[in-house]
Write an enzyme that holds these catalytic residues in place. Structure first.
Site, short mmCIF file in Angstrom:
data_model
loop_
_atom_site.label_atom_id
_atom_site.label_comp_id
_atom_site.label_asym_id
_atom_site.label_seq_id
_atom_site.Cartn_x
_atom_site.Cartn_y
_atom_site.Cartn_z
CG ASP A 1 -8.12 11.75 1.51
OD1 ASP A 1 -7.03 11.77 0.92
OD2 ASP A 1 -7.95 11.76 2.78
CG ASN B 1 -2.01 0.71 1.36
OD1 ASN B 1 -2.38 1.43 0.30
ND2 ASN B 1 -2.36 1.72 2.90
#
Ligand code: G2I
Length: 455
Positions: free
Chosen positions: A266, A199
């Site tokens: 986001d 990640n």
């Protein structure tokens, strides 16, 4: 009067049945929540959750209505789960898992090995001691949550920003370049059912950093290092904007044979620009068949780690924003790209053999075994490849270690002394294909001469 009422009731009941039938038929096209709509497309829609907010009824109301995957925002990190070396603390993370179980949500685990949010004792460690601490941490935490995690962020943010395309310096990196694959092998051993992800952020388009990660994943796949997925955090803002190659970047990773996931979305744009960027990201995931789901990094703008940017789908009062509507619309109008294959995949691989030639061939009836060794000062990881000459349904590799070498951990294998045999899911190997197992230890592995016998 009574008869009339009865007749009306019958008519109404008939209408209701018809409406229900129509409603069900149209549900597939227009689900009314993010989670249900993503599920219609074979995907999930998740959010980061902070345990202390679960008692906020507005927060948990939106959570349980809209989301079917949860990532603990901080509760599974190293500083939270092992505040003192060897003392594990799972209270907050367990509470989130219990909430997820009670509401039919799945869990993404975040994050087992990361340069940041390490407990103080680990920050002060280096070398073999840190390497062993990392392995012990992963073994314990992934073991504690065995069977409860859909996907783990095994290693987080290990690549450098900027144009180098190389690794980020950190205490973990300084234990040796193989720390990432050791982390993945350790996680696989601890929870073989979890998908194991790398990640990172600023890897959302095609750039030097994402290409560095791409090359690592390609290398891991070619050598059988157990990696199943790559997470793209997607913290989008003016300094790190959404680029037109977002979908192409997801696709190039998927083409390596890993799932891709949007893990911490986001978007610090405002108004229609924000709404449109959310739709673009959502459509990109739907267009890539191995994009298994999207997670936003918080529920309301006020829950965000950068709340002043209002980067999320709900405002501070829990009202849906334009970005929510554009995301839901994108999900509902999503492409017909086939959903990702459902798999509880064993480690067997059909990928091409590695470019490095086997160091220690050894053969017997039906199979050959080769080893590759990653040795660092004081420790090692050995990967053993079992290649079937003719189709076999079970195998045993004979492999002795030099004195002074001690195995601490193994995966995809059952061991009896110097005999290493298949487990339930990797005994069957078709002619010409291979499966791999591995083990980790302390000391020096030396030169290994494996034998193989198939049945
Ligand atoms: O920074 C955004 C994210 C980038 N990718 C990895 C994620 O794990 C990371 O999440 C953030 C959390 O959203 C923050 O909540 O990670 C931060 C730490 O690196 C989190 O902030 C920390 C504060 O720094 C601490 O002071 C605080 O004690 O949250 C902690 C718990 O509230």
């Amino acid at each position: 009067m009574r008869r009339t009422r009865t007749r009306i009731a019958v008519v109404l009941a008939g209408t209701a049945a018809l409406a229900t039938a129509i409603g069900l038929a149209s549900t597939a096209q227009a689900a009314t929540t993010l989670g249900a709509s993503a599920a219609d497309k074979g995907r999930y829609f998740g959010t980061a959750v902070a345990n202390y907010k679960l008692s906020d009824a507005t927060y948990s109301g939106i959570l349980d209505r809209e989301f079917n995957m949860i990532t603990p925002e901080n509760e599974m990190k190293w500083d939270a789960t092992e505040p003192n070396q060897g003392q594990f603390s799972y209270g907050s993370a367990d509470a989130i898992v219990a909430h997820a179980n009670a509401h039919g949500q799945r869990m993404r685990g975040h994050a087992l090995a990361w340069y940041s949010q390490q407990p103080g004792w680990a920050q002060n460690m280096s070398g073999t001691a840190l390497r062993n601490a990392m392995v012990n941490h992963i073994t314990n935490v992934a073991g504690h949550y065995k069977g409860k995690i859909y996907a783990w962020d095994v290693v987080n943010e290990a690549f450098a920003d900027g144009g180098s395309g190389g690794r980020r310096d950190s205490n973990l990196q300084r234990t040796g370049n193989d720390w990432i694959e050791v982390a993945f092998q350790t996680a696989r051993a601890a929870d073989p059912g979890a998908k194991l992800c790398y990640n990172d952020y600023n890897t959302d388009g095609i750039n030097a950093k994402s290409t560095g990660v791409y090359n690592m994943v390609k290398d891991f796949k070619s050598r059988g290092v157990p990696i199943d997925c790559v997470g793209f955090q997607s913290h989008i803002n003016s300094g790190s904007p959404l680029t037109s190659d977002y979908q192409a970047n997801l696709q190039r990773f998927a083409d390596l044979g890993v799932d891709v996931q949007i893990t911490e979305l986001d978007i610090a744009y405002s108004g229609t620009q924000q709404a449109s960027a959310y739709a673009t990201v959502t459509k990109a995931c739907l267009a890539v068949s191995r994009c298994t789901g999207i997670t936003v990094w918080g529920i309301r703008d006020s829950d965000s780690w950068r709340s002043s940017d209002n980067p999320l789908l709900f405002d501070g009062n829990g009202n849906k924003k334009a970005a929510y509507t554009s995301t839901l619309d994108a999900l509902n109008g999503g492409s017909t790209s086939s959903p990702p294959p459902v798999s509880t995949s064993p480690s067997r691989s059909t990928s091409p053999s590695p470019s490095t030639s086997p160091s220690n061939p050894g053969g017997g009836q039906g199979c050959t075994a080769t080893t590759s060794v990653n040795q660092w000062q004081g420790g090692f990881v050995v990967t053993v490849r079992v290649t079937a000459g003719s189709t076999i349904n079970g195998w045993t590799v004979g492999l002795a270690l030099p004195s002074g070498a001690t195995v601490t951990n193994s995966w995809n294998v059952t061991r009896s002394g110097n005999n290493w045999s298949n487990v339930s899911y990797n005994g069957h190997v078709n002619a010409g294909q291979y499966t791999e197992f591995g083990f980790q230890g302390t000391g020096t592995a030396g030169t290994l001469t494996p034998t193989c016998s198939g049945s």
